[in-house]
Design an enzyme around this catalytic site. Structure first.
Site, PDB file in Angstrom:
ATOM      1  N   ASP A 184       8.180   6.438 -48.489  1.00  0.00           N
ATOM      2  CA  ASP A 184       7.001   5.586 -48.499  1.00  0.00           C
ATOM      3  C   ASP A 184       6.138   6.015 -47.315  1.00  0.00           C
ATOM      4  OD1 ASP A 184       5.312   3.338 -49.084  1.00  0.00           O
ATOM      5  OD2 ASP A 184       6.295   2.242 -47.462  1.00  0.00           O
TER       6      ASP A 184
ATOM      7  N   ASP B  22       3.180   3.911 -45.549  1.00  0.00           N
ATOM      8  CA  ASP B  22       2.782   2.919 -44.559  1.00  0.00           C
ATOM      9  C   ASP B  22       3.991   2.250 -43.907  1.00  0.00           C
ATOM     10  OD1 ASP B  22       0.362   3.618 -45.584  1.00  0.00           O
ATOM     11  OD2 ASP B  22      -0.011   1.718 -46.603  1.00  0.00           O
TER      12      ASP B  22
ATOM     13  N   ASP C  51       9.873   0.510 -46.086  1.00  0.00           N
ATOM     14  CA  ASP C  51       9.913  -0.669 -45.210  1.00  0.00           C
ATOM     15  C   ASP C  51       9.832  -1.978 -45.973  1.00  0.00           C
ATOM     16  OD1 ASP C  51       6.791  -1.931 -44.800  1.00  0.00           O
ATOM     17  OD2 ASP C  51       6.999   0.018 -45.769  1.00  0.00           O
TER      18      ASP C  51
END
Length: 275
Positions: free
Chosen positions: A12, A14, A185
Site C-alpha cells: 500500500d 499512504d 496500514d
C-alpha cells in the site's frame, strides 16, 4: 530443472511507503496551477491532518473519493501529469519512509518484484512508483474524454478490487501469492493482506492492529522520512549486506529518478505500469 515460483511484495502507499495521503498531498500545487481554489486547499489540508491523526474509516474514504472525483471533472489530464511531474520531488521525497525503502531493497535482493497497490489516482501513483523503481502499479483510474477527466471512475483500487487486481497481476506474471508478501496500514486493505501468504501490517489503525494481534501477523512501525539525497548516499555507501547486494540496481533507479525530476516532464517508458 524446475525453476522456483516467482514472488512479489505488494505495498500500500499512504502511511505504508509515504507518511501522508498521496491523494491530498498535491493540494497546494494544484492551487498554484489554477485547478482548485484556496478553500479546496484548506479542505485538503484539514483532511490530511485528520487522516494523519486518526486514519480514515470506510465512510470517510468514500466521502473523500466522491469529493475528489467530482472536483477533478473537467481537469486537463496533461496539466495534472505535468504538475505532478514538476513538483513530485518537493512534495513526495521528504515524506518517504526510510524503513520502507530498506524493506523494498530487501525484497528486491531476495528476487521479488515490487508492486504498489493504492487507491490514489494513477497520475500520482505511477510517478511515485517510477521514483522508487517498482515493477508494477495498481491504482485508481478515472475516465477521460478528449484529454479531460469526466469524474467517472473506471477502476477503483480499493477493498476487494485491490485483491482482485493482485490476482490478475499474479496470473499475468506467474506470482505465487501463497509465497508473496503484502503490507498495509488500514483495515480497509484486509482483502489485500489476506490475498498473500505473508501479510504484514505497518503503522496500523486500531481495527487492523487488533486483527493483526488476533492472527499473529507481524506489526511494523515506520517513522523516519528519508530524502532522495540520503537514499543516494546510502546506496553509494551501503551499511548492510542487503543494501550492498542491491546497490547496483538501486543506484541506477535513483539516478534515473534524478534525471526524471530534472527534465520536469512525464517520464516515458517508466517501469511502473497501471493494471
Amino acid at each position: 530443472m524446475t525453476s522456483a515460483p516467482r514472488q512479489a511484495a505488494f505495498f500500500d502507499l499512504d502511511k505504508t511507503i509515504i507518511a501522508k495521503s498521496s491523494t491530498l498531498a498535491f493540494g497546494k500545487q494544484f492551487f498554484a496551477g489554477g485547478l482548485i481554489n484556496r478553500r479546496a486547499v484548506l479542505k485538503a489540508t484539514y483532511a490530511q491532518l485528520v487522516y494523519m491523526a486518526s486514519g480514515a474509516d470506510e465512510d470517510q474514504i468514500e466521502k473523500i473519493r466522491r469529493h475528489l472525483t467530482e472536483m477533478v471533472a473537467g481537469w486537463d489530464v496533461d496539466q495534472v501529469r505535468s504538475i505532478v511531474a514538476e513538483t513530485l520531488h518537493e512534495v513526495v521525497d521528504p515524506i518517504v519512509y526510510h524503513e520502507a525503502t530498506e524493506l523494498i531493497a530487501e525484497h528486491r535482493a531476495e528476487g521479488r518484484d515490487i508492486v504498489i497497490v493504492s487507491a490514489s489516482g494513477a497520475e500520482v501513483v505511477e510517478p511515485i512508483g517510477a521514483m522508487l523503481g517498482v515493477d508494477h502499479v495498481i491504482a485508481t483510474t478515472i475516465e477521460t474524454v478528449d484529454g479531460r477527466y469526466t469524474g467517472e471512475i473506471e477502476f477503483y483500487a480499493y477493498g476487494e478490487h485491490k485483491s482482485a487486481a493482485m490476482r490478475r497481476l499474479a496470473e499475468q506474471h506467474g506470482y505465487d501469492l501463497a509465497l508473496s508478501h503484502a503490507y498495509s496500514d488500514s483495515a480497509t486493505d484486509l482483502p489485500m493482506l489476506e490475498a498473500v501468504g505473508h501479510p504484514t501490517v505497518v503503522n496500523p489503525d486500531r481495527e487492523l492492529k487488533a486483527i493483526a494481534m488476533a492472527r499473529d501477523w507481524p506489526v511494523l512501525h515506520f517513522s523516519h522520512g528519508v530524502s532522495l539525497q540520503e537514499r543516494l548516499d546510502r546506496l553509494a555507501k551501503p551499511s548492510t549486506p542487503v543494501i550492498a547486494s542491491t546497490a547496483a540496481v538501486g543506484t541506477a533507479a535513483a539516478i534515473a529518478a534524478v534525471a526524471w525530476f530534472g527534465t520536469k516532464r512525464r517520464r516515458e517508458g517508466a517501469s511502473a505500469r497501471t493494471v
